[in-house]
Design a protein around this motif. Structure first.
Motif, short mmCIF file in Angstrom:
data_model
loop_
_atom_site.label_atom_id
_atom_site.label_comp_id
_atom_site.label_asym_id
_atom_site.label_seq_id
_atom_site.Cartn_x
_atom_site.Cartn_y
_atom_site.Cartn_z
N ASN A 1 0.83 -1.19 0.00
CA ASN A 1 0.00 0.00 0.00
C ASN A 1 0.87 1.24 0.00
O ASN A 1 2.00 1.23 0.49
CB ASN A 1 -0.90 0.02 1.23
CG ASN A 1 -2.17 0.81 1.00
OD1 ASN A 1 -2.36 1.38 -0.07
ND2 ASN A 1 -3.02 0.88 1.99
N TYR A 2 0.34 2.31 -0.57
CA TYR A 2 1.00 3.60 -0.49
C TYR A 2 0.77 4.19 0.90
O TYR A 2 -0.32 4.05 1.48
CB TYR A 2 0.48 4.54 -1.57
CG TYR A 2 1.06 4.22 -2.92
CD1 TYR A 2 2.26 4.78 -3.34
CD2 TYR A 2 0.42 3.31 -3.76
CE1 TYR A 2 2.81 4.46 -4.57
CE2 TYR A 2 0.96 2.98 -5.00
CZ TYR A 2 2.16 3.56 -5.39
OH TYR A 2 2.70 3.24 -6.60
N LEU A 3 1.79 4.83 1.44
CA LEU A 3 1.75 5.41 2.78
C LEU A 3 1.49 6.91 2.65
O LEU A 3 2.37 7.66 2.21
CB LEU A 3 3.07 5.15 3.50
CG LEU A 3 3.51 3.69 3.55
CD1 LEU A 3 4.91 3.57 4.17
CD2 LEU A 3 2.51 2.84 4.32
N THR A 4 0.30 7.32 3.00
CA THR A 4 -0.07 8.73 2.86
C THR A 4 0.86 9.60 3.69
O THR A 4 1.19 9.27 4.83
CB THR A 4 -1.53 8.93 3.29
OG1 THR A 4 -2.37 8.09 2.50
CG2 THR A 4 -1.95 10.38 3.11
N ASP A 5 1.29 10.70 3.12
CA ASP A 5 2.19 11.63 3.78
C ASP A 5 1.67 11.98 5.18
O ASP A 5 0.61 12.59 5.33
CB ASP A 5 2.29 12.91 2.92
CG ASP A 5 3.37 13.86 3.39
OD1 ASP A 5 3.82 13.76 4.54
OD2 ASP A 5 3.77 14.71 2.57
N TYR A 6 2.44 11.59 6.21
CA TYR A 6 1.98 11.80 7.58
C TYR A 6 1.89 13.29 7.93
O TYR A 6 1.17 13.69 8.86
CB TYR A 6 2.91 11.09 8.57
CG TYR A 6 4.26 11.75 8.75
CD1 TYR A 6 4.48 12.66 9.78
CD2 TYR A 6 5.32 11.46 7.89
CE1 TYR A 6 5.71 13.28 9.94
CE2 TYR A 6 6.55 12.07 8.06
CZ TYR A 6 6.74 12.97 9.08
OH TYR A 6 7.96 13.57 9.23
N ARG A 7 2.56 14.16 7.16
CA ARG A 7 2.51 15.60 7.44
C ARG A 7 1.15 16.20 7.15
O ARG A 7 0.82 17.30 7.63
CB ARG A 7 3.58 16.33 6.62
CG ARG A 7 5.01 15.89 6.90
CD ARG A 7 5.96 16.58 5.94
NE ARG A 7 5.59 16.29 4.55
CZ ARG A 7 6.00 17.01 3.51
NH1 ARG A 7 6.78 18.07 3.68
NH2 ARG A 7 5.63 16.68 2.27
N LEU A 8 0.32 15.48 6.37
CA LEU A 8 -1.03 15.97 6.07
C LEU A 8 -1.98 15.79 7.25
O LEU A 8 -3.07 16.36 7.28
CB LEU A 8 -1.60 15.23 4.86
CG LEU A 8 -0.91 15.46 3.52
CD1 LEU A 8 -1.48 14.52 2.46
CD2 LEU A 8 -1.05 16.91 3.07
N HIS A 9 -1.57 15.00 8.24
CA HIS A 9 -2.43 14.62 9.35
C HIS A 9 -2.61 15.81 10.30
O HIS A 9 -1.87 15.99 11.26
CB HIS A 9 -1.80 13.43 10.09
CG HIS A 9 -2.67 12.82 11.14
ND1 HIS A 9 -3.67 11.92 10.83
CD2 HIS A 9 -2.70 12.97 12.48
CE1 HIS A 9 -4.25 11.52 11.95
NE2 HIS A 9 -3.70 12.16 12.96
N ASP A 10 -3.61 16.63 9.99
CA ASP A 10 -3.82 17.85 10.78
C ASP A 10 -5.12 18.51 10.34
O ASP A 10 -5.86 17.97 9.52
CB ASP A 10 -2.65 18.82 10.60
CG ASP A 10 -2.29 19.52 11.90
OD1 ASP A 10 -3.17 20.23 12.43
OD2 ASP A 10 -1.16 19.34 12.39
N ILE A 11 -5.37 19.69 10.88
CA ILE A 11 -6.51 20.51 10.47
C ILE A 11 -5.96 21.69 9.67
O ILE A 11 -5.01 22.36 10.07
CB ILE A 11 -7.32 21.01 11.68
CG1 ILE A 11 -7.88 19.82 12.46
CG2 ILE A 11 -8.46 21.92 11.21
CD1 ILE A 11 -8.64 20.20 13.70
N TRP A 12 -6.60 21.93 8.50
CA TRP A 12 -6.11 22.93 7.56
C TRP A 12 -7.21 23.95 7.26
O TRP A 12 -8.30 23.59 6.82
CB TRP A 12 -5.66 22.25 6.27
CG TRP A 12 -4.59 21.24 6.50
CD1 TRP A 12 -4.75 19.90 6.77
CD2 TRP A 12 -3.18 21.48 6.54
NE1 TRP A 12 -3.53 19.30 6.95
CE2 TRP A 12 -2.55 20.24 6.82
CE3 TRP A 12 -2.39 22.61 6.35
CZ2 TRP A 12 -1.17 20.11 6.92
CZ3 TRP A 12 -1.02 22.49 6.45
CH2 TRP A 12 -0.43 21.25 6.73
N SER A 13 -6.91 25.21 7.51
CA SER A 13 -7.86 26.30 7.34
C SER A 13 -7.64 26.98 5.99
O SER A 13 -6.51 27.35 5.64
CB SER A 13 -7.70 27.31 8.48
OG SER A 13 -8.57 28.40 8.33
#
Length: 254
Positions: A138-150
């Motif tokens: 499986n592809y490993l989604t970029d962990y840096r995206l794991h947040d809230i984005w305004s």
């Protein structure tokens, strides 16, 4: 000059924007393995008989076969013309290694579980003995995206909070489950994240059916999400785009 002015205006908007409370997604980096956080691997696979593990990052390809570890410099894959198959062919001082990654059933394409068939041919350079390995990955989604984005800009135009009922649209991205929650300017939304190397798409977007005074503005946001095919992340600024345009820009919620 025009783009430089836009960036300056965007940075000012980021500094003064109103953001949603950071409550549902904590900074729980324990969800992500060291191969993601330290090695920045974007693909992982494994199989049995014999036991093996494969990780691929921008810098290296590593194959662990029983007790042997083979590491080589990473390369860009060759894409098959007629199917979603990516091919890597690399060499070590003693072996040739061919790796094929094939996308499986579309129904599983939200990256929950192993959805990519992985085939490896491991050929000795001297005696030409070939070991065939088969497994799933499986592809490993970029962990840096794991947040809230305004949201701070849409179609390269700074958004005004007054246009969104005094609450900015935002996305709450869970990189571990590839689920998205958020607010589109009028309605609460949920969606799924599809991720491969250099590919990001927002799929299965569902919004509440609340009547909206600013329906057109909300529609612009949802249309831009659906058009997204790639992203960049730099200095806490997340940009969604496609080959034709920059679509959405978000700031990370502190």
């Amino acid at each position: 000059m025009k783009y430089a002015y836009f960036i300056l205006t965007l940075l000012i908007a980021i500094g003064f924007s109103c953001s949603p409370a950071k409550n549902k997604i904590a900074a729980n980096e324990n969800l992500f393995s060291p191969i993601q956080k330290i090695n920045h691997a974007y693909y992982s696979a494994k199989g049995k008989a014999p036991n093996w593990n494969l990780t691929i990052s921008d810098k290296k390809i590593q194959l662990i076969l029983d007790k042997d570890t083979i590491t080589t410099t990473s390369i860009n894959p060759v894409l098959a013309m007629d199917s979603n198959v990516k091919r890597y062919r690399v060499a070590t001082p003693t072996h040739f290694i061919t790796i094929q990654i094939k996308h499986l059933a579309q129904a599983n394409a939200i990256n929950e579980g192993a959805v990519y068939k992985t085939l490896i041919d491991y050929e000795h350079k001297t005696n030409h003995k070939v070991v065939h390995l088969e497994g799933q990955g499986n592809y490993l989604t970029d962990y840096r995206l794991h947040d809230i984005w305004s949201l701070v800009a849409i179609n390269e135009k700074i958004v005004q909070i007054a246009d969104y009922n005094n609450q900015r649209p935002y996305l709450e991205i869970n990189s571990h489950s590839n689920q998205i929650l958020g607010y589109s300017g009028c309605n609460q939304i949920k969606a799924q994240l599809f991720y491969e190397k250099e590919v990001l798409r927002i799929t299965n977007i569902i919004a509440q059916e609340k009547a909206c005074v600013t329906k057109t503005i909300e529609s612009d946001f949802l249309i831009a999400l659906r058009k997204t095919t790639r992203y960049t992340l730099e200095n806490n600024l997340l940009t969604f785009s496609n080959p034709d345009a920059i679509l959405l820009q978000f700031k990370k919620v502190d």
